[in-house]
Design an enzyme around this catalytic site. Structure first.
Site, PDB file in Angstrom:
ATOM      1  N   THR A  59       0.743  -1.716  -0.406  1.00 39.65           N
ATOM      2  CA  THR A  59      -0.164  -0.246  -0.146  1.00 39.65           C
ATOM      3  C   THR A  59       0.607   0.999   0.009  1.00 39.65           C
ATOM      4  O   THR A  59       1.151   2.076  -0.458  1.00 39.65           O
ATOM      5  CB  THR A  59      -0.779   0.094   1.191  1.00 39.65           C
ATOM      6  OG1 THR A  59       0.166  -0.214   2.442  1.00 39.65           O
ATOM      7  CG2 THR A  59      -2.409  -1.001   0.796  1.00 39.65           C
ATOM      8  N   PHE A 101      -8.052   4.388   3.993  1.00 39.65           N
ATOM      9  CA  PHE A 101      -7.538   4.166   5.225  1.00 39.65           C
ATOM     10  C   PHE A 101      -8.509   3.388   6.208  1.00 39.65           C
ATOM     11  O   PHE A 101      -8.755   2.576   6.837  1.00 39.65           O
ATOM     12  CB  PHE A 101      -6.572   4.644   6.772  1.00 39.65           C
ATOM     13  CG  PHE A 101      -5.492   5.544   6.274  1.00 39.65           C
ATOM     14  CD1 PHE A 101      -4.391   4.483   5.572  1.00 39.65           C
ATOM     15  CD2 PHE A 101      -5.122   6.186   5.377  1.00 39.65           C
ATOM     16  CE1 PHE A 101      -3.074   4.829   5.099  1.00 39.65           C
ATOM     17  CE2 PHE A 101      -3.564   7.199   4.898  1.00 39.65           C
ATOM     18  CZ  PHE A 101      -3.295   6.378   5.059  1.00 39.65           C
ATOM     19  N   CYS A 107      -7.089   1.486   9.027  1.00 41.83           N
ATOM     20  CA  CYS A 107      -6.058   1.151   9.033  1.00 41.83           C
ATOM     21  C   CYS A 107      -5.202   1.305  10.022  1.00 41.83           C
ATOM     22  O   CYS A 107      -4.950   2.446  11.223  1.00 41.83           O
ATOM     23  CB  CYS A 107      -5.053   1.653   8.077  1.00 41.83           C
ATOM     24  SG  CYS A 107      -3.518   1.630   8.155  1.00 41.83           S
TER      25      CYS A 107
END
Ligand code: HEM
Length: 461
Positions: free
Chosen positions: A271, A398, A405
């Protein structure tokens, strides 16, 4: 009241809407479908049905955690073969999720992440020293370099392990196993189960990749226990090995610690490397933004080595990254399910068995929020005075809520540092000025074939 018809492409016998999805480019297929069928539509892929949502209005409702929570959707379920009940792939109800979340949150918070700055700098410096040695005529594969960088950074910060990816051509065997197993997980989610069960050699490969990852993780744990000075290290591995959860009074077991280590390596590198690659591409495509970012970096850093205190003054670089994540969010979808029967937007009935995929790239282009120039790269959208006017849940790279996240501060600090150093040290240009963006999809998205040249700005070099 009658239930409104939910848009859906025409169904084909047995496979349903499978022909609509390009298996090598599912996210781009979903984007195309959202442009045709609007911000809420239904798909049936083989025997699996789900909805796709992409307007701020709907996503804002779907992010209400009193009504919806995370769905471990099919590709994530496959990843459980090697990430088990690690944070990313755990079901909400699994006790190890809450335990590990409580133990690890402080380490991944802003203070914990600041303490990792020097290790991030160490790896970034390795990459850029190499770029100087290549010289200004070399063609640099951006995604490849950024992937080596992010992998080495998470391993060094999390468990004081050096993959040394910049000192070898072939990547560490762990990386091959991880890439192979992730790709097969994605394919399995889109393939009939019967077919997977017939692909014996693919299955053997998947199992041996998973076993290799687990054994590398267990070996690192054993090594740490053998190391007489192991207890003095300040890293995530020691927090996991020694930390006691305040609620249960328990530690994490070795199996779960191994799953978390694999999870950090998976979630922590693809990512962030995609983010750095897209940011590089978008800066090269928008020279006036590049010039502004460069000016900010020169003013804040000058010729100095970056220090953690500089980051707060590099807010514009953070805006460049946030805008890159708006246009190309590298973990492009996440899934939710209702906690109980409910009506979405007051009209679409949903049950706890349903899955709703949130399609970030289209959410991030919702004209009601971003206007008619949603395709334009404008980091000023995230200047504090503008960002505070955005409606809630308009920008979700996120994920959401408790299952958002955990690595966000880590990723943003790393990416901010690396981008600032790149602008400080190099004049960059496309290797091929006619490069057309092509997106490579795995579990994440990356610009494919993006190559640059980097000329050191220090005249002696
Ligand atoms: C979860 C994106 C970097 C570790 C997530 C989710 C998203 C995401 C969208 C939610 C997934 C879902 O709902 O199913 C990103 C992006 C990153 C990034 C765009 C970089 C730009 C990192 C890093 C780490 C990390 C650097 C670790 C060091 C995790 C973990 C979870 C997660 C452990 C699961 C959290 C939980 O459910 O408790 N990430 N991530 N991520 N991410 Fe990241």
């Amino acid at each position: 009241t009658t239930t409104p018809r939910i848009p859906q492409p025409p169904l084909r016998p047995f496979v349903g809407n499978l022909p609509e999805l390009d298996t090598d480019a599912p996210v781009q297929s979903l984007m195309r479908l959202a442009r045709t069928y609007g911000p809420f539509f239904r798909l049936r892929i083989l025997d699996r049905e789900f909805y796709v949502a992409s307007s701020q209005e709907l996503v804002n409702e779907l992010c209400d955690e009193s009504r919806f929570n995370k769905r471990v959707h099919p590709p994530l379920k496959e990843i459980r073969a090697f990430a088990g009940d690690g944070l990313f792939t755990a079901y909400n109800s699994e006790p190890n999720w809450a335990k590990a979340h409580r133990l690890l949150m402080p380490a991944f918070g802003p203070i914990g992440v600041r303490s990792m700055f020097d290790r991030m700098l160490d790896i970034a410096d390795q990459m850029f020293v190499r770029w100087v040695r290549f010289g200004p005529a070399a063609s640099i594969d951006v995604a490849d370099n950024m992937t080596r960088l992010t992998l080495d950074t998470i391993a060094l910060c999390a468990f004081d392990y050096r993959f040394n990816s910049f000192y070898r051509d072939e990547m560490h065997p762990f990386v091959g196993a991880m890439v192979g197993a992730l790709s097969e997980s994605g394919q399995r989610a889109r393939r009939p189960k019967l077919m997977t069960s017939l692909m014996l050699s693919t299955a053997r490969r998947f199992d041996s990749d998973a076993a290799l990852m687990r054994s590398v993780a267990q070996e690192l744990i054993a090594e740490r226990r053998r190391d007489p000075r192991g207890a003095e290290k300040h890293d995530l591995l020691n927090i996991m090995l020694n930390g006691v959860d305040p609620v249960t009074g328990e530690k994490l077991d070795d199996e779960n610690i191994g799953y978390q280590m694999i999870t950090f390596l998976i979630a922590g590198h693809e990512t962030t490397s995609g983010l750095l690659s897209f940011a590089t591409y978008l800066l090269l495509k928008n020279p006036q933004v590049l010039a502004k970012a460069r000016a900010v970096v020169d003013e804040v850093l000058g010729d100095e080595m970056p220090r953690v205190e500089h980051l707060a003054q590099l807010r514009y670089i953070e805006q460049v990254l946030m805008e890159s994540l708006r246009i190309w969010p590298t973990a492009s979808v996440f899934a939710v399910k209702p906690l109980e029967d409910t009506l979405l937007a007051g009209k679409y009935p949903l049950t706890p068995d349903d899955s709703v995929m949130i399609l970030e790239p289209m959410l991030h282009r919702d004209p009601a929020v971003w206007g008619d120039d949603a395709e334009a790269f404008v980091p000023e959208r995230f200047a504090p005075e503008n960002a505070e006017k955005l409606p809630p849940n308009a920008w979700k790279p996120f994920g959401n809520g408790a299952r958002a996240c955990i690595g966000r501060p880590f990723a943003m600090q790393e990416a901010q540092l690396v981008l600032a150093m790149m602008l400080q040290r190099f004049d960059i240009a496309f290797d091929d000025p006619s490069y057309q963006l092509k997106i490579h999809e795995t579990l994440t998205i990356k610009p494919e074939g993006l190559r640059i040249r980097a000329r050191s700005r220090r005249s002696a070099q």
